[in-house]
Structure formats: structure tokens, C-alpha cells
Motif scaffolding. Sequence first.
Motif, PDB file in Angstrom:
ATOM      1  N   ALA A  55       0.840  -1.199   0.000  1.00  0.00           N
ATOM      2  CA  ALA A  55       0.000   0.000   0.000  1.00  0.00           C
ATOM      3  C   ALA A  55       0.877   1.252   0.000  1.00  0.00           C
ATOM      4  O   ALA A  55       1.933   1.284   0.629  1.00  0.00           O
ATOM      5  CB  ALA A  55      -0.899   0.012   1.224  1.00  0.00           C
ATOM      6  N   TYR A  57       1.434   5.139   1.080  1.00  0.00           N
ATOM      7  CA  TYR A  57       1.073   6.097   2.126  1.00  0.00           C
ATOM      8  C   TYR A  57       1.762   7.422   1.829  1.00  0.00           C
ATOM      9  O   TYR A  57       2.899   7.446   1.357  1.00  0.00           O
ATOM     10  CB  TYR A  57       1.531   5.614   3.511  1.00  0.00           C
ATOM     11  N   ARG A  62      -3.368   6.505   3.874  1.00  0.00           N
ATOM     12  CA  ARG A  62      -3.296   5.420   2.893  1.00  0.00           C
ATOM     13  C   ARG A  62      -3.944   5.912   1.610  1.00  0.00           C
ATOM     14  O   ARG A  62      -5.027   6.499   1.622  1.00  0.00           O
ATOM     15  CB  ARG A  62      -4.040   4.187   3.394  1.00  0.00           C
ATOM     16  N   GLU A  85       1.111  -4.863   3.024  1.00  0.00           N
ATOM     17  CA  GLU A  85      -0.149  -4.867   3.761  1.00  0.00           C
ATOM     18  C   GLU A  85      -0.158  -6.029   4.749  1.00  0.00           C
ATOM     19  O   GLU A  85       0.339  -7.104   4.445  1.00  0.00           O
ATOM     20  CB  GLU A  85      -1.322  -4.999   2.789  1.00  0.00           C
TER      21      GLU A  85
END
Length: 87
Positions: A55, A57, A62, A85
Amino acid sequence: MDGLRRGLSRWKRYHIKVHLADEALLLPLTVRPRDTLSDVRAQLVGQGVCSWGRAFYYNARRLDDRQTVRDARLQDGSVLLLVSEPR
């Protein structure tokens, strides 16, 4: 004036970096404001980085893969964090 601004954004480029937390790497990328984070992910895959299952950020938020660089409020010099993740 707004049309001119929109037309110029087509040529605008941002130099960002992606910090890969698992490998302790910092990769430079060049993106456009209209690029989605899926496009950024594809650039990483083109550089040999497996980004699926991870993911993005930015500023402790997020980010969704459908967001554009503009929507995520990335600017020249921004650093994205790419983390695995939790399973």
C-alpha cells in the motif's frame, strides 16, 4: 485562463521518490499530475520492483490506486511510502 492552466498541466512533471520500507530503498520517479497511483505502481514494476500486495502512504494517509497524483496532493519532491499490507 483556466483552460490554459489545464493545458499546461499536461506538460507538468513531478520528480517524486518512493521509499520501499521492506528493502530500505528510495527510488526516484517522474510522474504527471494526471497519473494514477496504478500508473506509479506500473512504473515500479517496470524498474523490477514488485509492488502488488503493498500500500502507498503519503502524509500518514493510505492512498487508493485510483487516485491521481493531483488528488493525492503530491508535489515535486514528495516521498511516497510503500509498505506491505498486513495479512
